[in-house]
Scaffold this active site. Structure first.
Site, PDB file in Angstrom:
ATOM      1  CG  ASP A 100      -1.724   1.236   0.792  1.00  0.00           C
ATOM      2  OD1 ASP A 100      -1.844   1.989  -0.074  1.00  0.00           O
ATOM      3  OD2 ASP A 100      -3.184   1.050   1.460  1.00  0.00           O
TER       4      ASP A 100
HETATM    5  C1  BGC Z   1      -5.152   3.528   0.203  1.00  0.00           C
HETATM    6  C2  BGC Z   1      -5.268   2.426  -1.199  1.00  0.00           C
HETATM    7  C3  BGC Z   1      -4.920   3.202  -2.441  1.00  0.00           C
HETATM    8  C4  BGC Z   1      -3.256   3.287  -2.312  1.00  0.00           C
HETATM    9  C5  BGC Z   1      -2.939   4.180  -3.765  1.00  0.00           C
HETATM   10  C6  BGC Z   1      -3.880   4.463  -0.333  1.00  0.00           C
HETATM   11  O1  BGC Z   1      -3.793   5.288   1.240  1.00  0.00           O
HETATM   12  O2  BGC Z   1      -5.296   3.034   1.210  1.00  0.00           O
HETATM   13  O3  BGC Z   1      -6.003   1.878  -0.941  1.00  0.00           O
HETATM   14  O4  BGC Z   1      -5.083   2.213  -3.679  1.00  0.00           O
HETATM   15  O5  BGC Z   1      -3.319   4.856  -1.614  1.00  0.00           O
HETATM   16  O6  BGC Z   1      -3.874   5.904  -3.902  1.00  0.00           O
END
Ligand code: BGC
Length: 758
Positions: free
Chosen positions: A222
């Site tokens: 993530d």
């Molecule tokens: C989120 C993800 C997301 C990623 C990219 C993170 O903060 O938890 O779900 O895909 O950011 O934006």
């Protein structure tokens, strides 16, 4: 691979920028682009922009909560296909979704992005979504692996979960999606699981995901979830996002050079990445502009199916034969249709519920509007204005829900109440006009007990995406028959939620103390009535259930069993019914939830039409995870198959007998109790033997005593059943032919346990 230098390999494992992988021009290795997700494509206008930068317009489909409420496999697959097409036209290779985390508490700020409190349902829907997107040659990222069930301290908190709960509740949705649809990528969560960061969790990322489930893609962090780049690689995390991060790349290079990281681990990560990168670029997709109008029309169809009719006293809905309607509530003109955070889509257009209602109504119907609320706290003037409008109308449509600021990625809700201003408006409006229809827009379960009895008709629309306005008016006026059902329990009050006592945790840990008892599993067991149960939803028609049959009353695990049930539309309009199959085990040896969802089918029926819903159940449908055996166990015995219109509305049931061919090696050990020995097929004859000897001994020492042997055995056993066999022997060690330990060891050898190794 062989041609890549160490520096290039290390660089490949961290992003080029916020959304792309590194390319290696001299070897023709292209870069790929990833974008959020998942209910639309959020491709930022400038690919170097991070975070919530402005994105290119794309269709905003209903977020996961409403999508799941459709329970419609074909439809969700088509949503995936549409998203795949939009990715192609926006030049996106991997869509960052779906999210299949379990809705443990309604407070979780991201529940609108997740499917369900039930792992089976979340898994089926996630798998079909991935199938849809990937059928277009576009990848997905299954997220957030795993136990990211709250936003509170999500970057650091440790979800403390026992193994069985992890296996039965928090992993199965991921497992199903991986096994059935092979997402190109899996995104690890931010949090820790039992003290280890998800991004470094070897057990989860390598042993379970790859070795057990055969995941073939790459694991991406993530965004910002990597703590120690080298440890993350060792754990099984291939790609760190976002980039660039030269320091971390350098650490990987140094670790290989100083032999603290085996280069093979790096090579493997690079191989996995290259496989997906080339796959993404080699599949011929062509380039085109997606048809915005067509996609919008499709988004409306999906939204319609996500609407849940929770209440409809005196068939107030659909609205007909009225000459005046009052529309109150600001959300009628400024709809709430998606949640905040990384999934925020820049829609191609937005259907406004008020406008859509106006369009659908003829000129003969008089329409009035009043905002009713502006902020969270009630405004008497606005409420009075709304009441003036409401009392003059034949029927009131009241739009209410959670304002945008209440629900988002990044924080949890503090309460599940509607804002005070909305509650006051609902009470005031229903007071002046009892014919009030409530249209709710919220991403997760809310409190209703303060007002539900005053409101005769309620549509739960969750968040419906950009075309929700049209979908709502179609349902209000009967152009469409609502067919959604809840995929989560709406409790009477937050305090009833199973996670209530343990959420949000303290000192960096959140204990999943409710164990398996998440959602309806808990409400069932504790016999707590929810306000609306899991699986609940009404229709403008009625359905009857009949002819429940099974392919075999007694079946072998390897064959499985097929279940059929007839559903008839007994009302006057076409409709769709979501038929649910739950399994209840009659006499489990271990603690089990009362029932668990193991099948569902959405059946479309014309009035008077009957169709058969068919379900196939395999051994896993009956299984629980045994920590002792370290494996899924399906016990031989009786199971009830419950067919319901919701988790609380079981219409038909039948009993089947499972014959298990599972061969389990004995797990008895030096500490096993007499009960454990009796429960072990090879251990039981040994205890029988000991009891017979014991009774004979008593008899020989008390020749005058009249003894009922069976009764005596039972009495002896009942007082010692939960004592370890070794302890029992210790009490009478003087009478034994050898030391107690040796005797237990001897018996362990007889049941096939090599106790020397233990
Ligand atoms: C989120 C993800 C997301 C990623 C990219 C993170 O903060 O938890 O779900 O895909 O950011 O934006």
């Amino acid at each position: 691979m062989l041609q890549l230098t160490l520096e290039e390999k290390a660089a490949l494992c961290t992003g080029l920028g916020p959304w792309q992988t590194v390319d290696v021009e001299r070897l023709g290795i292209p870069r790929i682009t990833m974008s959020d997700g998942p209910h639309g494509v959020r491709k930022v206008k400038n690919i170097e922009d991070f975070g919530l930068a402005e994105s290119i317009p794309a269709t905003c489909y209903p977020p996961a909560a409403a999508l799941a409420a459709t329970w419609n496999r074909e439809l969700i697959q088509k949503v995936g296909e549409h998203l795949g097409d939009e990715c192609i036209s926006l030049d996106v290779d991997v869509l960052l979704g779906p999210g299949v985390n379990i809705k443990r508490t309604p407070l979780c700020g991201r529940n609108f992005e997740y499917y369900s409190e039930d792992p089976y349902l979340a898994g089926v829907l996630g798998a079909i979504f991935v199938k849809g997107v990937q059928s277009k040659g576009v990848g997905t990222s299954l997220k957030h692996y795993t136990a990211n069930n709250q936003e509170y301290q999500r970057f650091t908190i440790s979800a403390e979960i026992d193994t069985r709960t992890l296996k039965e509740i928090y992993l199965p949705a991921f497992e199903k999606v991986v096994k059935e649809s092979q997402p190109w990528t899996v995104m690890c969560a931010y949090n820790k699981i039992n003290g280890i960061f998800a991004s470094e969790h070897y057990d989860l990322l390598t042993r379970i995901l790859r070795s057990e489930w055969n995941f073939e893609g790459f694991v991406v962090s993530d965004w910002g979830a990597v703590h120690n780049r080298v440890d993350a690689l060792k754990g099984g995390l291939d790609l760190q996002m976002p980039g660039p991060n030269d320091r971390d790349v350098q650490k990987v290079i140094e670790a290989v050079r100083n032999n603290t990281l085996d280069e093979k681990v790096l090579n493997q990560a690079v191989e996995r990445l290259l496989k997906i990168i080339f796959q993404a670029k080699e599949i011929k997709k062509g380039h085109f502009e997606f048809d915005k109008e067509k996609h919008h029309a499709f988004a409306r169809k999906v939204a319609t199916e996500g609407i849940i009719l929770l209440k409809n006293e005196n068939n107030l809905l659909p609205i007909k034969n009225v000459s005046s309607i009052a529309i109150i509530g600001g959300m009628a003109k400024e709809p709430r249709f998606q949640g905040g955070g990384s999934s925020l889509i820049n829609p191609t257009k937005i259907d406004i519920p008020f406008d859509e209602i106006e369009k659908i109504l003829g000129e003969n119907v008089h329409l009035e509007y009043a905002a009713g609320y502006a902020k969270d706290s009630g405004d008497k003037t606005l409420i009075n204005e709304a009441c003036d409008v409401a009392k003059q109308a034949d029927v009131v449509i009241l739009f209410s829900g959670l304002p945008f600021e209440h629900e988002s990625e990044g924080f949890d809700r503090k309460t599940i109440d509607l804002p005070e201003s909305h509650i006051e408006l609902i009470k005031a409006a229903t007071n002046v006009n009892p014919k009030t229809i409530l249209v709710l827009s919220n991403g997760s379960a809310i409190n209703m007990h303060q007002w539900i009895n005053d409101v005769p008709a309620v549509l739960e629309t969750y968040l419906l995406g950009q075309a929700g306005g049209g979908a709502i008016s179609d349902v209000l006026f009967g152009k469409e028959n609502p067919s959604g059902k809840l995929t989560e329990t709406f409790p009477v009050r937050l305090e009833h939620n199973p996670a209530y006592l343990n959420y949000p945790g303290e000192a960096g840990k959140v204990r999943y103390g409710e164990g398996l008892y998440v959602g309806y599993r808990y409400y069932d067991k504790k016999e707590i009535e929810p306000i609306f149960p899991f699986g609940f939803g009404l229709s403008y028609t009625t359905f009857s259930y009949s002819n429940l049959t099974v392919s075999k009353k007694t079946f072998k695990d390897i064959e499985g069993v097929t279940v059929n049930v007839d559903i008839t539309n007994t009302g006057e309009v076409p409709g769709k019914e979501i038929v649910q199959l739950y399994i209840h085990q009659s006499n489990p040896k271990v603690d089990r939830p009362f029932k668990e969802l193991k099948g569902f089918s959405k059946v479309e029926l014309q009035p008077n039409e009957t169709k058969t819903a068919t379900f196939y159940l395999d051994s896993r449908s009956f299984a629980y995870y045994s920590v002792n055996y370290n494996s899924w166990i399906w016990e031989a015995g009786e199971y009830d198959i419950l067919i319901g219109a919701s988790s609380k509305d079981i219409r038909l049931n039948t009993t089947v007998t499972l014959e298990s061919t599972q061969e389990l090696s004995s797990i008895l050990n030096m500490d096993s109790t007499i009960r454990d020995w009796i429960n072990d097929p090879k251990g039981k004859p040994i205890i029988d033997e000991i009891m017979t000897q014991r009774v004979n001994y008593i008899k020989s020492h008390n020749p005058d005593l009249e003894i009922d042997e069976e009764q005596m055995k039972e009495e002896l056993l009942s007082s010692a059943i939960d004592l370890p066999l070794l302890r029992v022997f210790k009490f009478a060690e003087n009478l034994l032919p050898m030391p107690a330990e040796d005797l237990v060891k001897l018996f362990l050898t007889r049941v096939g346990v090599n106790n020397e190794e233990k």
